[in-house]
Every structure is written in structure tokens, then in C-alpha cells.
Design an enzyme around this catalytic site. Structure first.
Site, short mmCIF file in Angstrom:
data_model
loop_
_atom_site.label_atom_id
_atom_site.label_comp_id
_atom_site.label_asym_id
_atom_site.label_seq_id
_atom_site.Cartn_x
_atom_site.Cartn_y
_atom_site.Cartn_z
N THR A 1 -63.96 -2.45 26.23
CA THR A 1 -62.89 -2.21 27.20
C THR A 1 -61.53 -2.48 26.56
O THR A 1 -61.42 -3.32 25.67
CB THR A 1 -63.11 -3.16 28.39
N ARG B 1 -72.85 1.62 39.51
CA ARG B 1 -72.40 0.27 39.12
C ARG B 1 -70.90 0.25 38.78
O ARG B 1 -70.40 1.12 38.07
CB ARG B 1 -73.22 -0.19 37.92
N GLY C 1 -67.96 -2.42 37.23
CA GLY C 1 -67.72 -3.72 36.61
C GLY C 1 -66.42 -4.34 37.09
O GLY C 1 -65.87 -3.96 38.13
N ASP C 2 -65.91 -5.28 36.30
CA ASP C 2 -64.71 -6.01 36.70
C ASP C 2 -63.42 -5.26 36.40
O ASP C 2 -62.39 -5.51 37.05
CB ASP C 2 -64.66 -7.36 35.99
N THR D 1 -62.10 -8.61 29.38
CA THR D 1 -63.19 -7.77 28.88
C THR D 1 -64.43 -8.64 28.77
O THR D 1 -64.34 -9.81 28.42
CB THR D 1 -62.85 -7.17 27.49
N GLY D 2 -65.56 -8.08 29.11
CA GLY D 2 -66.79 -8.87 29.03
C GLY D 2 -67.81 -8.37 30.01
O GLY D 2 -67.71 -7.24 30.52
N1 ASP Z 1 -65.96 -5.49 31.56
C1 ASP Z 1 -66.50 -4.17 31.39
C2 ASP Z 1 -67.53 -3.92 32.46
O1 ASP Z 1 -68.25 -4.82 32.82
C3 ASP Z 1 -67.13 -3.96 30.06
C4 ASP Z 1 -66.23 -4.29 28.89
O2 ASP Z 1 -65.46 -5.24 28.94
O3 ASP Z 1 -66.32 -3.58 27.87
O4 ASP Z 1 -67.65 -2.79 32.88
#
Ligand code: ASP
Length: 332
Positions: free
Chosen positions: A194, A222, A224-225, A245-246
């Protein structure tokens, strides 16, 4: 097995006298994902390519801020080249869903008035961060999804791209490997790619933005954050601007970005080491729950810092005080 490491994180803080100076200050930090990054497994060529891409994005954001532009414009300027670069999991080069498509998420927030825009599951917008900003400025809403978001986009004059623009072979191979070997997203990706940026402009305004393809093999719609205001992105002139990111599920559960800003706002020590401690404490909560990743943060005082609990995070920061760096591994 996923191994988590507490990484050294770096704080840049200014001496008190500099903070009292009348000189207007600016500050920016960017990221291109965090994860299990092993220096021995990265070729010099690949490393140079990542560093050049990060520096290019940082330079784009810096140019806006040094020229007196807004934090919002700097965040967009820094994120667009990262979305366009297939090295990162955002825009072009996004990971694949279980069904073999690329579905993009982005969010942006203006610390002046806490106005925010976000999109999830878009498939045709070349730079989702620009669509997120249009949601903020040209719709009465904050968060649009899928077809509705695309319909809104069609009246906004944004550049579109066909599916082939977003789809890249290495990401497709990750999905195939995941399915063939029954692996998790973390096993095939090794890192979260991300992208995000946070900035302070010379007017004292903060902004944050985040853009992603999500996680390999995501299914059932789905989210994400990254597009969730408060989890992956938050900006408030009273406290800070954060982009994360995570492992998104954990960042949503902790409400990482807003939690850091809220703790900063109510803390007595909003300069120097306090910022780092607060960010590290919130990231430790993510780790306790079993999640990993990292954040970038800028404060109204111009501190630009990182906190991550992985072995590396693609990152960079620059300030009007002369800081200008990109880094990948924890020990850098
Ligand atoms: N945080 C992002 C997600 O869960 C993934 C990422 O940080 O690459 O979709």
C-alpha cells in the site's frame, strides 16, 4: 509462519527554539508498504529501483510544499507516482482478488476541517486517490463503493484505464501461487505494498492519504483499512496526520490512525519523543492482537516519523529543515 519483529523506528524532532522560529515550516512523509523485508534477498538493482521510486514521489510532494502549496496537494502529488508505479500495490500493480480482478481502495483527509473522501472496490479509475478527493469535494458523502463510485467518477473528468493497466504478471503469479500452495496473502506477498503520504504545509495545515489494491486473494468484497477513515488514514490540524500500511483487519480493529491522533491531541507532550512513543504504543497494540505493519506521521510542529513492527517499510521523509531521506530496512 509469520514472524514479527519490533523494528527500530525513527523520530525527527526539532529543538524548541526552532519550533518558535517565525519561518513557516513544511514536512512530508511517504510509505510504499511494510513487511518481511530481508536485505540479503534484495538485489542492488531492485533496491535502487525502489529507492528511486520513493525519492521521485517524495520530490513531487516536496516541490508542492516548498512552493507554498497545500498539504492536500502535496499528498496527492506524492501518491500519484506511487499509484502509477507497478512496484507498489496501488493503482497499476495492485494485487489480485481471489476472482482474478484488481479492486482498488483509497482515502484522503484534510486536517483543516476533517473533510474526508474514500472509495473501495473501484476497477477503472487510474488514480483512485483523485477519486477519493472528488468524493470529498464534490459529493455530500465520505465513502463510495464499487459501481456507485464509478458512476460518480464518470462525471468528474478523471482519467480511466482498462483492466490490463492495473494487472501485472508478478501479482498474478502471487495469486496463482497462493491458490496452488494454499498460502496466506502474507506468505505470497511478504510485504504490504500500500502507498500513502502525510504532509504539513506552510500554512500549518495537515493532510493524509492512502491508496491500495488490498491483499492478494481478497474475496467476498473484503475491504481493508486503507479506505477506512480513522483506520488507515486520519488528519486533524489539532494533532497529526497518519497513513497506515499492514494487515488491514487489525488496523481497523485498533482504529490505528485516529487512535494515534486522539492520543496526541490529549497528550501534554505533543513535541519530540512523545509523538514517537504514542505511535509505537498504538503499533504495539496492533502487534499484541496479531497484526503487523506500520504508519507514517507528521505533526503540526513539523515532526515527521515512522513506526512499524515489521523488518522493513518502504518509506521517506523530507522537511523544510533539510531532512531528505528514503529508507527500506528497519536498521536504516
Ligand atoms: N492495509 C492494506 C489492506 O489491508 C494492505 C497493505 O497495507 O498493503 O488492504
Amino acid at each position: 509462519m509469520i514472524r514479527l519483529f519490533v523494528a527500530a523506528a525513527f523520530a525527527f524532532s526539532l529543538p524548541a527554539h526552532a519550533q518558535e522560529s517565525a519561518e513557516p515550516r513544511w514536512s512530508i512523509a511517504i510509505h510504499g508498504g511494510a513487511g518481511t523485508l530481508d536485505p540479503d534477498k534484495m538485489t542492488p538493482e531492485r533496491r535502487a529501483a525502489y529507492e528511486a521510486a520513493l525519492q521521485n514521489a517524495l520530490d513531487a510532494g516536496k516541490a508542492v510544499l516548498a512552493g507554498g502549496g497545500s498539504a492536500m496537494d502535496a499528498v496527492k502529488a506524492a501518491i500519484i507516482p506511487l499509484e502509477d508505479d507497478p512496484l507498489f500495490n496501488a493503482g497499476r500493480g495492485s494485487v489480485f482478488t481471489w476472482d482474478g480482478t484488481n479492486e482498488l481502495d483509497a482515502s484522503i483527509m484534510d486536517g483543516r476541517d476533517r473533510s474526508a473522501g474514500a472509495v473501495t472496490g473501484v476497477t477503472t479509475i487510474k488514480n483512485p486517490i483523485l477519486l477519493a478527493d472528488k468524493v470529498r469535494t464534490d459529493s455530500p458523502h465520505v465513502f463510495l463503493m464499487g459501481e456507485g463510485a464509478e458512476e460518480f467518477a464518470s462525471g468528474q473528468g478523471l482519467e480511466t484505464a482498462p483492466p490490463e493497466w492495473f494487472a501485472t504478471e508478478p501479482r498474478r503469479e502471487s495469486l496463482e501461487r497462493m491458490k496452488a500452495d494454499r498460502l496466506s496473502a502474507f506468505d505470497v506477498d511478504h510485504k504490504f505494498g500500500t502507498v500513502g503520504a502525510v504532509a504539513l504545509d506552510m500554512e500549518g495545515n495537515l493532510a493524509a492519504g492512502t491508496s491500495t489494491g488490498g491483499m492478494t486473494g481478497k474475496r467476498w468484497g473484503r475491504i481493508g483499512d486503507a479506505p477506512v477513515i480513522g483506520a488507515g488514514t486520519y488528519a486533524d490540524n489539532r494533532s497529526c496526520a497518519v497513513s497506515a500500511t499492514g494487515w488491514g483487519e487489525y488496523f481497523i480493529r485498533v482504529g490505528v490512525a485516529q487512535e494515534i491522533c486522539t492520543r496526541l491531541r490529549v497528550s501534554d507532550d505533543a513535541t519530540g519523543g512523545g509523538d514517537q512513543n504514542i505511535a509505537d504504543a498504538v503499533m504495539a497494540e496492533v502487534k499484541e492482537l496479531g497484526g503487523d505493519g506500520g504508519i507514517i506521521l507528521v505533526t503540526p510542529e513539523g515532526n515527521a516519523l515512522y513506526s512499524f513492527n515489521t523488518t522493513g517499510m518502504y518509506r521517506g521523509r523530507a522537511t523544510s529543515e533539510g531532512v531528505d531521506e528514503v529508507a527500506i530496512f528497519a536498521a536504516e
